[in-house]
Design a protein around this motif. Sequence first.
Motif, mmCIF file in Angstrom:
data_model
loop_
_atom_site.group_PDB
_atom_site.id
_atom_site.type_symbol
_atom_site.label_atom_id
_atom_site.label_comp_id
_atom_site.label_asym_id
_atom_site.label_seq_id
_atom_site.Cartn_x
_atom_site.Cartn_y
_atom_site.Cartn_z
ATOM 1 N N ALA A 243 0.832 -1.210 0.000
ATOM 2 C CA ALA A 243 0.000 0.000 0.000
ATOM 3 C C ALA A 243 0.861 1.252 0.000
ATOM 4 O O ALA A 243 0.591 2.204 -0.752
ATOM 5 N N LEU A 244 1.895 1.264 0.804
ATOM 6 C CA LEU A 244 2.805 2.418 0.845
ATOM 7 C C LEU A 244 3.465 2.638 -0.505
ATOM 8 O O LEU A 244 3.555 3.769 -0.994
ATOM 9 N N GLU A 245 3.934 1.569 -1.121
ATOM 10 C CA GLU A 245 4.587 1.684 -2.425
ATOM 11 C C GLU A 245 3.635 2.276 -3.459
ATOM 12 O O GLU A 245 4.013 3.168 -4.233
ATOM 13 N N GLN A 246 2.402 1.795 -3.475
ATOM 14 C CA GLN A 246 1.451 2.271 -4.481
ATOM 15 C C GLN A 246 0.958 3.685 -4.178
ATOM 16 O O GLN A 246 0.736 4.480 -5.097
ATOM 17 N N LEU A 247 0.786 4.016 -2.920
ATOM 18 C CA LEU A 247 0.356 5.368 -2.564
ATOM 19 C C LEU A 247 1.432 6.394 -2.902
ATOM 20 O O LEU A 247 1.119 7.560 -3.184
ATOM 21 N N ASN A 248 2.674 5.979 -2.862
ATOM 22 C CA ASN A 248 3.768 6.895 -3.205
ATOM 23 C C ASN A 248 3.831 7.175 -4.707
ATOM 24 O O ASN A 248 4.489 8.126 -5.130
ATOM 25 N N ASP A 249 3.152 6.352 -5.509
ATOM 26 C CA ASP A 249 3.129 6.550 -6.955
ATOM 27 C C ASP A 249 1.805 7.183 -7.345
ATOM 28 O O ASP A 249 0.921 6.544 -7.905
ATOM 29 N N GLY A 250 1.654 8.445 -7.021
ATOM 30 C CA GLY A 250 0.400 9.147 -7.259
ATOM 31 C C GLY A 250 0.031 9.280 -8.721
ATOM 32 O O GLY A 250 -1.143 9.413 -9.066
ATOM 33 N N LYS A 251 1.018 9.226 -9.596
ATOM 34 C CA LYS A 251 0.758 9.379 -11.032
ATOM 35 C C LYS A 251 -0.107 8.239 -11.561
ATOM 36 O O LYS A 251 -1.056 8.459 -12.330
ATOM 37 N N VAL A 252 0.206 7.018 -11.153
ATOM 38 C CA VAL A 252 -0.547 5.848 -11.602
ATOM 39 C C VAL A 252 -1.982 5.929 -11.122
ATOM 40 O O VAL A 252 -2.936 5.660 -11.874
ATOM 41 N N PHE A 253 -2.172 6.322 -9.861
ATOM 42 C CA PHE A 253 -3.522 6.456 -9.322
ATOM 43 C C PHE A 253 -4.328 7.465 -10.129
ATOM 44 O O PHE A 253 -5.470 7.200 -10.510
ATOM 45 N N LYS A 254 -3.729 8.609 -10.422
ATOM 46 C CA LYS A 254 -4.428 9.656 -11.166
ATOM 47 C C LYS A 254 -4.800 9.183 -12.568
ATOM 48 O O LYS A 254 -5.926 9.401 -13.035
ATOM 49 N N GLU A 255 -3.869 8.519 -13.232
ATOM 50 C CA GLU A 255 -4.132 8.021 -14.585
ATOM 51 C C GLU A 255 -5.244 6.979 -14.593
ATOM 52 O O GLU A 255 -6.132 7.004 -15.458
ATOM 53 N N ASN A 256 -5.216 6.065 -13.627
ATOM 54 C CA ASN A 256 -6.242 5.027 -13.557
ATOM 55 C C ASN A 256 -7.618 5.620 -13.252
ATOM 56 O O ASN A 256 -8.630 5.193 -13.822
ATOM 57 N N LEU A 257 -7.640 6.602 -12.355
ATOM 58 C CA LEU A 257 -8.905 7.243 -12.004
ATOM 59 C C LEU A 257 -9.502 7.958 -13.216
ATOM 60 O O LEU A 257 -10.706 7.848 -13.498
ATOM 61 N N GLU A 258 -8.657 8.676 -13.938
ATOM 62 C CA GLU A 258 -9.124 9.382 -15.144
ATOM 63 C C GLU A 258 -9.676 8.403 -16.174
ATOM 64 O O GLU A 258 -10.685 8.670 -16.831
ATOM 65 N N GLN A 259 -9.020 7.239 -16.310
ATOM 66 C CA GLN A 259 -9.478 6.242 -17.276
ATOM 67 C C GLN A 259 -10.825 5.658 -16.855
ATOM 68 O O GLN A 259 -11.710 5.447 -17.694
ATOM 69 N N ILE A 260 -10.995 5.397 -15.568
ATOM 70 C CA ILE A 260 -12.267 4.861 -15.081
ATOM 71 C C ILE A 260 -13.398 5.857 -15.316
ATOM 72 O O ILE A 260 -14.492 5.487 -15.767
ATOM 73 N N LEU A 261 -13.142 7.134 -15.039
ATOM 74 C CA LEU A 261 -14.172 8.154 -15.252
ATOM 75 C C LEU A 261 -14.518 8.288 -16.738
ATOM 76 O O LEU A 261 -15.686 8.476 -17.101
ATOM 77 N N ALA A 262 -13.493 8.177 -17.599
ATOM 78 C CA ALA A 262 -13.746 8.229 -19.044
ATOM 79 C C ALA A 262 -14.556 7.017 -19.497
ATOM 80 O O ALA A 262 -15.498 7.148 -20.303
ATOM 81 N N GLU A 263 -14.223 5.851 -18.977
ATOM 82 C CA GLU A 263 -14.953 4.631 -19.330
ATOM 83 C C GLU A 263 -16.377 4.667 -18.773
ATOM 84 O O GLU A 263 -17.296 4.086 -19.361
ATOM 85 N N ARG A 264 -16.550 5.348 -17.648
ATOM 86 C CA ARG A 264 -17.901 5.505 -17.093
ATOM 87 C C ARG A 264 -18.803 6.255 -18.073
ATOM 88 O O ARG A 264 -19.959 5.881 -18.288
ATOM 89 N N GLU A 265 -18.241 7.285 -18.694
ATOM 90 C CA GLU A 265 -19.000 8.045 -19.683
ATOM 91 C C GLU A 265 -19.269 7.206 -20.937
ATOM 92 O O GLU A 265 -20.359 7.264 -21.514
ATOM 93 N N PHE A 266 -18.269 6.423 -21.346
ATOM 94 C CA PHE A 266 -18.439 5.540 -22.497
ATOM 95 C C PHE A 266 -19.584 4.558 -22.256
ATOM 96 O O PHE A 266 -20.462 4.371 -23.107
ATOM 97 N N LEU A 267 -19.573 3.928 -21.090
ATOM 98 C CA LEU A 267 -20.610 2.957 -20.763
ATOM 99 C C LEU A 267 -21.990 3.598 -20.725
ATOM 100 O O LEU A 267 -22.973 3.013 -21.196
ATOM 101 N N LYS A 268 -22.067 4.786 -20.164
ATOM 102 C CA LYS A 268 -23.356 5.481 -20.078
ATOM 103 C C LYS A 268 -23.951 5.698 -21.469
ATOM 104 O O LYS A 268 -25.136 5.433 -21.701
ATOM 105 N N VAL A 269 -23.117 6.172 -22.384
ATOM 106 C CA VAL A 269 -23.571 6.410 -23.758
ATOM 107 C C VAL A 269 -24.017 5.098 -24.410
ATOM 108 O O VAL A 269 -25.076 5.028 -25.050
ATOM 109 N N GLN A 270 -23.220 4.072 -24.252
ATOM 110 C CA GLN A 270 -23.518 2.790 -24.891
ATOM 111 C C GLN A 270 -24.767 2.126 -24.305
ATOM 112 O O GLN A 270 -25.601 1.584 -25.047
ATOM 113 N N LEU A 271 -24.904 2.163 -23.007
ATOM 114 C CA LEU A 271 -26.075 1.555 -22.364
ATOM 115 C C LEU A 271 -27.364 2.265 -22.763
ATOM 116 O O LEU A 271 -28.419 1.644 -22.905
#
Length: 342
Positions: A243-271
């Motif tokens: 957990a400490l190792e991953q929390l120290n890599d804030g860039k990965v968290f930000k990128e993954n979060l942005e991708q999930i939010l983008a995919e959320r919009e994709f799914l909404k449109v498709q559904l």
Amino acid sequence: MEFKLENLVRENLRNLKPYTSLRDSQNFDAPVFLEANENPFGEYNRYPDSTQKKLKEKLSELKNINPKNLFIGNGSDELIDLIIKAFCEPKKDEILVMNPSFVMYSFYAKINDNKVNSLELDENFQIDKEDFLQKIQNENLKVLFLCSPNNPTGNELDDLEFFIENFSGIVVLDEAYIEFSSRKSAISWLAKYPNLIVLHTLSKAYGMAGLRIGIGAASTEIATLMNTIKGPYNVNSLSQKIALEQLNDGKVFKENLEQILAEREFLKVQLNQLDFVKKIYPTEANFFLIKVENPIEIYEFLLAQNILTSLRHPQIENALRINVGSKEENQKLIESLKNYKK
């Protein structure tokens, strides 16, 4: 009325002393560990830090809160259980939950032999204030569990402070999905509301469900109590380290979060383009609650293709809950749903 924590804590816990590990309570220079009956050999032969000091320091930095206001559990489930044990006398005290909401609040209350009272959510999955004000007249209520964004509905609760201000017991606000929401965390309210406990997790937005790390934030009084009654080594060494190792890599968290939010919009449109999808409920989480024709049939159709979703019918009529996956997973889901009626 002035808030006094000692009036809410179970009497048998008020003078309980915490388990203290010698090595975690002091600093030693090149110590020889012979006090805990451990095996001197092995990569993970030593007990973990029972205070989770380094992890708390990192979390306090990320959440802008003093480490003394934090307590950490083996998943939020453990923290829910601890909160009920701390404040609810078995066979006497009761809790108040939203319905529908996360089932583990009721689960642990029942295990601890505490009655569960429900606030039935309206058609917009909001709490009726009049119903709330009536229910809280019950003098046996000790803990109110709020979940926002709510699981399984996905929506934020309106006017959260109204419910915190009007409940005289402990208010637990579960923010497991807060990173996906446009609302800021209620952690900033802790100084204002001494009866408030805010729960966070590394399982959702941080992608560490397998590590089982739940985070509680509260007044120093409540945090001290929780750190007193928890198990001494409740978060293992590997979980703390990774957990400490991953929390120290804030860039990965930000990128993954942005991708999930983008995919959320994709799914909404498709559904929305599927004629058997009758409603997509508003969401501030990483999942959708959707109303469909033939929910059981669709659920089983997807299951036959190894696509697992959550059937919420009949509790929520004709509803399925589907969380946002990777780009490939979401495309497979949509392609499968397009083939449903072919």
